[in-house]
Design a protein around this motif. Structure first.
Motif, mmCIF file in Angstrom:
data_model
loop_
_atom_site.group_PDB
_atom_site.id
_atom_site.type_symbol
_atom_site.label_atom_id
_atom_site.label_comp_id
_atom_site.label_asym_id
_atom_site.label_seq_id
_atom_site.Cartn_x
_atom_site.Cartn_y
_atom_site.Cartn_z
ATOM 1 N N THR A 302 105.826 34.783 79.870
ATOM 2 C CA THR A 302 105.619 34.158 81.176
ATOM 3 C C THR A 302 104.502 34.892 81.912
ATOM 4 O O THR A 302 104.452 36.128 81.910
ATOM 5 N N GLY A 303 103.598 34.141 82.532
ATOM 6 C CA GLY A 303 102.531 34.767 83.298
ATOM 7 C C GLY A 303 101.182 34.147 83.021
ATOM 8 O O GLY A 303 101.072 33.088 82.402
ATOM 9 N N GLN A 304 100.166 34.812 83.508
ATOM 10 C CA GLN A 304 98.785 34.358 83.314
ATOM 11 C C GLN A 304 97.944 35.522 82.788
ATOM 12 O O GLN A 304 98.296 36.692 82.948
ATOM 13 N N ILE A 305 96.817 35.159 82.165
ATOM 14 C CA ILE A 305 95.879 36.185 81.703
ATOM 15 C C ILE A 305 95.235 36.829 82.913
ATOM 16 O O ILE A 305 94.663 36.144 83.765
ATOM 17 N N GLU A 306 95.337 38.146 82.988
ATOM 18 C CA GLU A 306 94.775 38.867 84.133
ATOM 19 C C GLU A 306 93.275 39.018 83.959
ATOM 20 O O GLU A 306 92.806 39.592 82.977
ATOM 21 N N LYS A 307 92.547 38.478 84.916
ATOM 22 C CA LYS A 307 91.088 38.521 84.849
ATOM 23 C C LYS A 307 90.583 39.910 85.225
ATOM 24 O O LYS A 307 91.018 40.492 86.218
ATOM 25 N N GLY A 308 89.653 40.422 84.417
ATOM 26 C CA GLY A 308 88.980 41.678 84.754
ATOM 27 C C GLY A 308 89.786 42.927 84.523
ATOM 28 O O GLY A 308 89.391 44.002 84.953
ATOM 29 N N LYS A 309 90.973 42.830 83.871
ATOM 30 C CA LYS A 309 91.787 44.010 83.609
ATOM 31 C C LYS A 309 91.283 44.686 82.339
ATOM 32 O O LYS A 309 91.448 44.175 81.230
ATOM 33 N N SER A 310 90.662 45.864 82.472
ATOM 34 C CA SER A 310 90.083 46.563 81.322
ATOM 35 C C SER A 310 91.145 47.056 80.356
ATOM 36 O O SER A 310 90.939 47.080 79.142
ATOM 37 N N SER A 311 92.311 47.467 80.874
ATOM 38 C CA SER A 311 93.364 47.982 79.999
ATOM 39 C C SER A 311 93.860 46.897 79.043
ATOM 40 O O SER A 311 94.173 47.161 77.887
ATOM 41 N N THR A 312 93.951 45.670 79.549
ATOM 42 C CA THR A 312 94.358 44.557 78.691
ATOM 43 C C THR A 312 93.329 44.328 77.597
ATOM 44 O O THR A 312 93.667 44.159 76.427
ATOM 45 N N LYS A 313 92.066 44.330 77.978
ATOM 46 C CA LYS A 313 90.992 44.083 77.026
ATOM 47 C C LYS A 313 90.941 45.168 75.953
ATOM 48 O O LYS A 313 90.695 44.888 74.784
ATOM 49 N N GLN A 324 89.916 43.001 61.838
ATOM 50 C CA GLN A 324 88.590 42.810 61.248
ATOM 51 C C GLN A 324 88.334 43.835 60.153
ATOM 52 O O GLN A 324 87.795 43.512 59.079
ATOM 53 N N ILE A 325 88.709 45.079 60.395
ATOM 54 C CA ILE A 325 88.497 46.141 59.408
ATOM 55 C C ILE A 325 89.340 45.908 58.150
ATOM 56 O O ILE A 325 88.865 46.058 57.023
ATOM 57 N N LEU A 326 90.608 45.510 58.353
ATOM 58 C CA LEU A 326 91.527 45.366 57.220
ATOM 59 C C LEU A 326 91.349 44.050 56.454
ATOM 60 O O LEU A 326 91.472 44.022 55.229
ATOM 61 N N TYR A 327 91.057 42.970 57.169
ATOM 62 C CA TYR A 327 91.054 41.654 56.528
ATOM 63 C C TYR A 327 89.724 40.914 56.596
ATOM 64 O O TYR A 327 89.571 39.875 55.959
ATOM 65 N N GLY A 328 88.788 41.414 57.391
ATOM 66 C CA GLY A 328 87.532 40.694 57.556
ATOM 67 C C GLY A 328 87.766 39.356 58.230
ATOM 68 O O GLY A 328 88.522 39.243 59.197
ATOM 69 N N ASN A 329 87.154 38.298 57.682
ATOM 70 C CA ASN A 329 87.286 36.966 58.277
ATOM 71 C C ASN A 329 88.532 36.217 57.798
ATOM 72 O O ASN A 329 88.732 35.050 58.149
ATOM 73 N N ASN A 330 89.359 36.886 56.976
ATOM 74 C CA ASN A 330 90.567 36.234 56.463
ATOM 75 C C ASN A 330 91.721 36.256 57.469
ATOM 76 O O ASN A 330 92.749 35.644 57.226
ATOM 77 N N ALA A 331 91.570 37.012 58.545
ATOM 78 C CA ALA A 331 92.602 37.066 59.589
ATOM 79 C C ALA A 331 92.013 36.572 60.909
ATOM 80 O O ALA A 331 90.794 36.573 61.097
ATOM 81 N N SER A 332 92.902 36.157 61.812
ATOM 82 C CA SER A 332 92.423 35.686 63.123
ATOM 83 C C SER A 332 93.376 36.141 64.215
ATOM 84 O O SER A 332 94.571 36.360 63.977
ATOM 85 N N PHE A 333 92.824 36.285 65.421
ATOM 86 C CA PHE A 333 93.630 36.667 66.594
ATOM 87 C C PHE A 333 93.109 35.900 67.803
ATOM 88 O O PHE A 333 91.924 35.942 68.128
ATOM 89 N N ASN A 334 94.020 35.186 68.437
ATOM 90 C CA ASN A 334 93.645 34.376 69.604
ATOM 91 C C ASN A 334 94.607 34.632 70.756
ATOM 92 O O ASN A 334 95.811 34.844 70.547
ATOM 93 N N LEU A 335 94.083 34.587 71.969
ATOM 94 C CA LEU A 335 94.888 34.724 73.183
ATOM 95 C C LEU A 335 94.583 33.529 74.079
ATOM 96 O O LEU A 335 93.434 33.338 74.489
ATOM 97 N N ASN A 336 95.601 32.736 74.330
ATOM 98 C CA ASN A 336 95.404 31.521 75.123
ATOM 99 C C ASN A 336 96.413 31.447 76.263
ATOM 100 O O ASN A 336 97.504 32.036 76.197
ATOM 101 N N GLU A 337 96.049 30.702 77.298
ATOM 102 C CA GLU A 337 96.926 30.493 78.451
ATOM 103 C C GLU A 337 97.235 29.007 78.573
ATOM 104 O O GLU A 337 96.322 28.171 78.589
ATOM 105 N N THR A 338 98.523 28.659 78.589
ATOM 106 C CA THR A 338 98.943 27.269 78.746
ATOM 107 C C THR A 338 99.976 27.189 79.861
ATOM 108 O O THR A 338 101.057 27.768 79.758
ATOM 109 N N GLU A 339 99.640 26.495 80.929
ATOM 110 C CA GLU A 339 100.496 26.372 82.115
ATOM 111 C C GLU A 339 100.892 27.765 82.622
ATOM 112 O O GLU A 339 100.059 28.525 83.053
ATOM 113 N N ASP A 340 102.164 28.128 82.508
ATOM 114 C CA ASP A 340 102.578 29.434 83.036
ATOM 115 C C ASP A 340 102.897 30.408 81.895
ATOM 116 O O ASP A 340 103.692 31.327 82.062
ATOM 117 N N GLN A 341 102.281 30.183 80.754
ATOM 118 C CA GLN A 341 102.524 31.036 79.598
ATOM 119 C C GLN A 341 101.221 31.582 79.019
ATOM 120 O O GLN A 341 100.185 30.901 79.040
#
Length: 350
Positions: A302-313, A324-341
């Motif tokens: 629950t929540g929103q992505i905090e804009k400008g928070k360096s610790s999160t980044k 990236q080091i372990l898997y190269g382009n075979n792995a992916s990581f995404n962070l998205n915000e949908t409504e209140d999540q």
């Protein structure tokens, strides 16, 4: 390739490479012995052909070896190689013809006739061709060996750099986690000793786990979940009913290998930057499933992505860099915000 292996390969090729044409040359003269050469002379000439071929080609090799490292070097030093080639060919031809004259006189007790002088010119030209083929073959082998050596050294360097990077990234995890946990203990000491004692026990388990797994590049999902559960219990003490934690796990994936502390960092990020910012708290949900032959790890909070928070980044970049080091382009990581999540989604190859 080790130096001893290179030496063994070189001398094997030398013996075989000069042995075969020497024997063919001697056998050809024996079959077409129109000059009535004795077997003794043919054997002597065959040995001279072989010994002098090995001798002069080895000198040629030792000279160009000092500067021949790659095709680029060959282009720069082509003049030296050409001079060395002509010098070697001439020296080989002169020494072979000269010693053959001496051997012929000793064995047959007479000098060479005009026909043999014509054969001398032919021998001279043939030797230039032999040395040319030898030089091309040696330079090709030398270039291939050096290229493979540089490739192996490059791979070792890349592996060393990756290990160094991973150790650095792991080093960013433990201080951050310890700082948060010790802050929680400090806050509870004056309020509830029993809860503080329980937190210390949980923290010791987490630290033990962290130290024992710090040298591992991957761990089983079920082992990672032990750490997550301890972290959640610590968080329950701090947030109480403000935190709701839900798990949806594919039991068949619990023995799969993943990078250590990946899930823990996602959970920690969800609680610290999501739940803690909500007055009424919220829900953290962990889903682990298989999708298109990928291990999917999804953490929603629950929540929103905090804009400008360096610790999160920093924390999320840590995860991204490790994948990236372990898997190269075979792995992916995404962070998205949908409504209140906020949903963090990792895909790892199975």
């Amino acid at each position: 390739m080790h130096k001893k292996s290179q030496q063994f390969l070189f001398w094997t090729l030398q013996i075989v490479g000069w042995g075969i044409p020497s024997l063919l040359n001697g056998y050809g003269k024996y079959l077409s012995n129109s000059d009535r050469l004795t077997k003794k002379y043919i054997i002597i000439e065959t040995l001279l052909f072989f010994i002098l071929g090995v001798f002069w080609s080895t000198i040629f090799r030792n000279y160009i070896k000092s500067f021949l490292q790659s095709l680029n070097t060959l282009k720069k030093e082509s003049r030296k190689v050409i001079i060395a080639y002509f010098t070697t060919s001439t020296s080989y031809a002169v020494s072979l013809i000269g010693l053959s004259y001496v051997a012929y006189n000793l064995v047959h007790q007479k000098g060479l006739d005009a026909k043999n002088h014509i054969m001398t010119v032919s021998t001279f030209l043939n030797i230039f061709l032999f040395i040319l083929f030898w030089a091309l073959f040696y330079i090709s082998i030398k270039t291939i060996v050096n290229s493979e050596k540089r490739r192996v050294e490059y791979l070792k360097l890349q592996s060393s750099l990756k290990d160094s990077q991973l150790n650095t990234l792991k080093g960013q995890i433990n201080p951050h986690f310890m700082f948060n946990s010790l802050n929680n203990i400090r806050g509870l000491m004056l309020e509830d000793v029993e809860k503080a004692r329980d937190m210390i026990t949980r923290l010791s388990e987490l630290l033990r786990y962290s130290l024992s797994k710090s040298s591992d590049s991957t761990i089983k999902v079920k082992d990672e979940l032990e750490m997550v559960h301890n972290y959640i219990e610590l968080s329950y003490i701090q947030f109480e009913d403000r935190l709701t934690y839900i798990e949806n796990l594919d039991q068949d994936l619990l023995n799969q290998e993943i990078p250590p502390m990946i899930i823990q960092m996602l959970i920690e990020n969800a609680i610290k930057h999501g739940i803690s910012q909500q007055k009424k708290g919220g829900v953290v949900q962990l889903d682990i499933s298989e999708e298109d032959k990928n291990l999917c790890i999804k953490v929603a909070n629950t929540g929103q992505i905090e804009k400008g928070k360096s610790s999160t980044k920093i924390g999320l970049k840590n995860i991204s860099d490790r994948l990236q080091i372990l898997y190269g382009n075979n792995a992916s990581f995404n962070l998205n915000e949908t409504e209140d999540q906020v949903i963090a989604h990792i895909k790892l190859p199975l």
